[in-house]
Design an enzyme around this catalytic site. Structure first.
Site, PDB file in Angstrom:
ATOM      1  N   ASP A 347       0.816  -1.209   0.000  1.00 14.97           N
ATOM      2  CA  ASP A 347       0.000   0.000   0.000  1.00 14.97           C
ATOM      3  C   ASP A 347       0.855   1.267   0.000  1.00 14.97           C
ATOM      4  O   ASP A 347       2.017   1.256   0.424  1.00 14.97           O
ATOM      5  CB  ASP A 347      -0.897  -0.015   1.240  1.00 14.97           C
ATOM      6  N   GLU A 396      -5.262  -1.371  -6.977  1.00 16.50           N
ATOM      7  CA  GLU A 396      -6.348  -0.459  -6.627  1.00 16.50           C
ATOM      8  C   GLU A 396      -6.428   0.581  -7.742  1.00 16.50           C
ATOM      9  O   GLU A 396      -7.069   0.345  -8.748  1.00 16.50           O
ATOM     10  CB  GLU A 396      -6.102   0.180  -5.267  1.00 16.50           C
ATOM     11  N   GLU A 402     -13.656   1.997  -0.254  1.00 13.04           N
ATOM     12  CA  GLU A 402     -13.051   2.528   0.970  1.00 13.04           C
ATOM     13  C   GLU A 402     -13.433   3.994   1.177  1.00 13.04           C
ATOM     14  O   GLU A 402     -13.369   4.498   2.304  1.00 13.04           O
ATOM     15  CB  GLU A 402     -11.530   2.388   0.938  1.00 13.04           C
TER      16      GLU A 402
END
Length: 829
Positions: A347, A396, A402
């Site tokens: 991430d 992503e 989210e």
């Protein structure tokens, strides 16, 4: 000067290059319709120097490109055939040489620049420009290097000049669209954005300067996918232009569905019991993975991996990119793989810089070497890595679910109906769909459910709290059926920003997802054209009048089926042959004699296991340990008894805890092995050992992970502050939240435990807390602390104890849970 013109074509697609009075331009057309009118090609140094001065023609050549490759993830897995025409035109320039490579394919065109003899030069700004109709319809997103802004509808004549992200979709005429994007990008170059300057002109523009690190460097392909919307949605031109994989796709890399708790419970990644709950749910649904987000603890992760392996489920673990920023940090990937972890979710890369792409190169290569799949979050868009790196499952680079919970921003239905024509064309998009409980949700329940089919991801994360699915039996039955492996994808109808109807086939089963934005839409689907016939059973799920879901059944030979999409609504149609395959299957069983062993450097650890119902048995050791030696393998009372001798390396220290994995089955094979773990600990001593530097054997915490040299803070790892108790700062220790328990393997060699304990000043209104020290399960010291009082010293006799446990419990009533600091906990041996 002479005017030179070169071109290449495939079918009705043409791409051309012109040198006129020292200026390079390119153009492209389809069936005589201009895709981009002549637009400049430029190359600028970081100091503003025009690197294309002195252009003169050297040579040209044309070839047919024929390639075959396999995809294991994406909109259409299996074999792919590349048939392109390519022309290379070489020029001399003042600083070296330039080649412009033109490609034409059935579904688009592309070009790239190859720079010769410019090693060490820095490149800045835009290179390949596009000139589109000034009033062309488009569906952009404002650029960020993590591509998570919202997509919207506009036209170029009103679009504000500025930076926009790829892929960039524009409508050329009533039936013709182009999608501009990049392909074949790695650490030799850097990523680009679409810089719009107005009047229909935009340019592929480097997000950051690039340094040419070799004598010959190629830019990424500048790609125009061209055709009707169905052609664009089904295109694999980005993968076609990417380099071939260095090796065949590994058996351990495979798409799948994942249970994921973070969306509904931010800090659940720190809790083994919550992840076990997700594992149980995934197993009941027949899903392939559990993904554990931030906060997971190496103390218990092997236990989750082992439990998951008994059900044939793989575990993905989250990690921030900067925790893998160096070669030394990346060595932990091999350790996680040795436990049996299936993959990583990385991430926050959030950069198009060349240096970050070199980081991507390193992480991708190391994960391939050790046997880990990858899911990139906070990442760039796909540029063809599904072909080049088949163990990269998803990215992503999309504004997904989210945003409901992390940012409190609802997703628009318009955004959702643009994504199938833009972002998802170029590769998997980990949107994490089906969020019925999202606050402020503008979409209907059928819209949410349909997103699991409308949007493709090699890792399909169903994001909502599992209780929400259990409360909706229609939805729960559907998500049991929806796979993440597609043999075919077709666009059946739609328009970006209005609606999208996609059909995806897995085996003999078709899954049709439809989503609408704004107004209601009626559209019929040609089931017979998909090959759906009497042998199929058709289930249609739509929105009901009360805001829920309704289900109807139809005969397989119905031919056509009408979908009535409510405003911001959706529908899901499943045309399946037979019932789902049984999820239960026999799995081997592995039992180890001693889950915890003590061994010193230079000695041998003896591992013994009994395996039932298995074939191959293998022992995986930490990456820096010598290979194990098989001592014996023979039939036992209930299966096969196997034992190994493992040399303990001289580098093994009390701060380390080695995890060895016994596999029943082949490690990192398509059929996941069943795993049992043995922890090997170094007995403490001689001297003093600081516990904040030791990996525990077990750990649990009331809120978030146990923190090292920080207070407990919130629920995320590393979010505590420096430890303060009664106004005094302490540098070393452990921050926890009641109830908490941390267990260390001390090995029977220690005699004294000492520490200070106190309630951290971050919870001044909390209840009191009782802190206990246990030696082999026996309480040897206890103290109760209250907020605001100074650190209380705590000392315990732990002579002969193998296990030391530090336990914290709330003492008495109180709405605020106490955060406790174990100050400088030390063991003396």
């Amino acid at each position: 000067m002479l005017d030179h013109h070169w071109e290449t074509a495939f079918g009705d697609l043409n791409i051309g290059l012109r040198l006129d009075d020292g200026t390079l331009t390119w153009s492209a057309s389809r069936e005589g319709v201009v895709l981009t009118s002549p637009a400049p090609i430029r190359l600028t140094g970081a100091d503003g120097e025009d690197l294309l001065t002195g252009l003169s023609f050297v040579s040209t050549g044309e070839r047919a490109v024929h390639e075959d490759y396999e995809l294991i993830v994406g909109k259409r897995v299996g074999g792919h055939r590349v048939e392109h025409r390519e022309r290379t035109v070489r020029f001399r320039i003042s600083a070296g040489e330039l080649s412009v490579v033109l490609r034409a394919a059935a579904d688009g065109v592309a070009l790239r620049l190859v720079l010769h003899g410019l090693r060490g030069r820095n490149i800045r700004g835009g290179d390949v420009h596009l000139r589109l109709p000034a009033a062309a319809r488009t569906w952009p997103l404002t650029y960020t290097p993590w591509y998570e802004t919202i997509r919207f509808s506009s036209s170029l004549d009103v679009l504000e000049p500025g930076d926009y992200g790829f892929p960039f979709l524009a409508q050329i005429d009533s039936g013709l669209h182009v999608l501009a994007t990049e392909a074949d990008l790695d650490g030799r170059y850097g990523g680009a954005l679409a810089r719009y300057t107005g009047a229909g002109e935009l340019a592929f523009t480097l997000a950051e300067d690039v340094t040419l690190l070799a004598d010959e460097v190629a830019s990424p392909w500048r790609v125009l996918i061209a055709g009707d919307l169905a052609t664009i949605v089904s295109s694999h031109l980005v993968e076609d232009l990417a380099p071939a994989a260095a090796e065949p796709a590994p058996g351990w890399a495979r798409p799948g569905r994942a249970a994921w708790s973070w969306w509904s419970d931010f800090f659940s990644g720190a809790h083994l019991d919550k992840q076990m709950r997700m594992l149980d749910y995934a197993a009941a649904r027949g899903w392939e993975y559990v993904l554990v987000d931030c906060g997971w603890d190496p103390a218990w992760m092997p236990d989750l991996v082992s439990a998951a392996s008994t059900r044939g489920i793989g575990v993905f673990v989250w990690v921030a990119w900067d925790r893998l920023g160096t070669d030394e940090q990346r060595r932990q990937l091999a350790e996680w793989a040795s436990w049996g972890v299936a993959g990583i979710k990385v991430d926050f890369m959030e950069s198009e810089a060349q240096s970050r792409y070199r980081w991507y190169d390193s992480v991708i290569a190391e994960c391939r070497r050790v046997g880990l799949m990858i899911n990139f979050h906070g990442s760039v868009i796909p540029r063809g890595w599904a072909r080049t790196h088949p163990h990269v499952m998803s990215y992503e680079a999309v504004r997904g679910a989210e945003y409901y919970v992390f940012y409190g921003e609802p997703l628009t239905a318009e955004h959702n109906t643009i994504l199938p024509y833009t972002r998802n064309v170029v590769g998997s998009a980990d949107y994490t769909p089906v969020t019925f409980s999202a606050k402020g949700r503008q979409t209907t329940e059928a819209h949410e459910l349909a997103l699991a089919v409308v949007l493709e991801s090699g890792l399909l994360h169903f994001a909502d709290e599992i209780g929400e699915y259990q409360a909706r039996p229609i939805a729960q039955a559907a998500i049991e059926r929806i796979p993440a492996h597609w043999d075919e994808t077709r666009l059946l109808g739609g328009r970006p920003g209005e609606y999208a109807v996609l059909a995806r086939r897995s085996g003999d089963d078709w899954f049709i997802g439809a989503v609408a934005a704004g107004r209601s839409v009626d559209t019929d689907i040609d089931l017979a054209g998909l090959g759906v016939g009497p042998g199929h059973r058709i289930t249609l799920i739509e929105d009901d009048a009360d805001g829920g879901l309704t289900e109807s059944r139809h005969p397989g030979g119905v031919g056509r089926l009408l979908l009535r999409l409510r405003p911001n609504g959706g529908a899901l149609c499943v045309a399946a042959r037979g019932e789902p395959t049984a999820r239960r299957r026999d799995r081997p069983a592995v039992r180890v004699d001693s889950p915890l062993l003590f061994a010193r450097p230079g000695t041998d650890a003896r591992i013994r296991a009994e395996v039932t119902g298995g074939g191959e048995v293998h022992l995986e050791v930490p990456p820096d340990w010598p290979s194990p030696r098989l001592i014996r393998r023979e039939p036992g009372a209930d299966g096969t008894e196997v034992s190994w001798s493992v040399p303990v390396p001289e580098s093994f220290s009390p701060s380390r805890l080695a995890v060895l994995a016994v596999h029943a089955g082949r490690p990192r094979a398509a059929e996941r092995s069943v795993i049992a773990h043995v922890r090997v600990a170094h007995p403490f001593g001689p001297g003093e050992t600081a516990l904040e530097r030791v990996r525990p054997t077990r750990s649990s915490n009331g809120f978030g992970p146990v923190e090292v040299d920080r207070s407990n803070g919130g629920g995320d790892p590393g979010d505590g502050r420096p430890m303060h108790v009664a106004g005094h700062h302490f540098e070393h220790g452990l921050g926890v939240c009641a109830p908490a328990s941390i267990t260390y393997a001390v090995g029977g060699t220690a005699h004294t435990f000492v520490a200070g304990v106190g309630i951290d000043d971050e919870t001044p209104e909390s209840a009191p807390a009782t802190c206990r020290v246990l030696a082999d399960g026996r309480v040897v010291a206890e103290v109760t602390v209250t907020p605001g009082e100074p650190v209380r010293p705590l000392e315990a006799d732990i002579t002969g104890a193998r296990l030391l446990e530090l336990v914290v419990e709330q003492a008495g009533a109180g709405e605020v849970t106490p955060h406790i600091d174990w100050i400088a906990p030390r063991v003396q041996a």
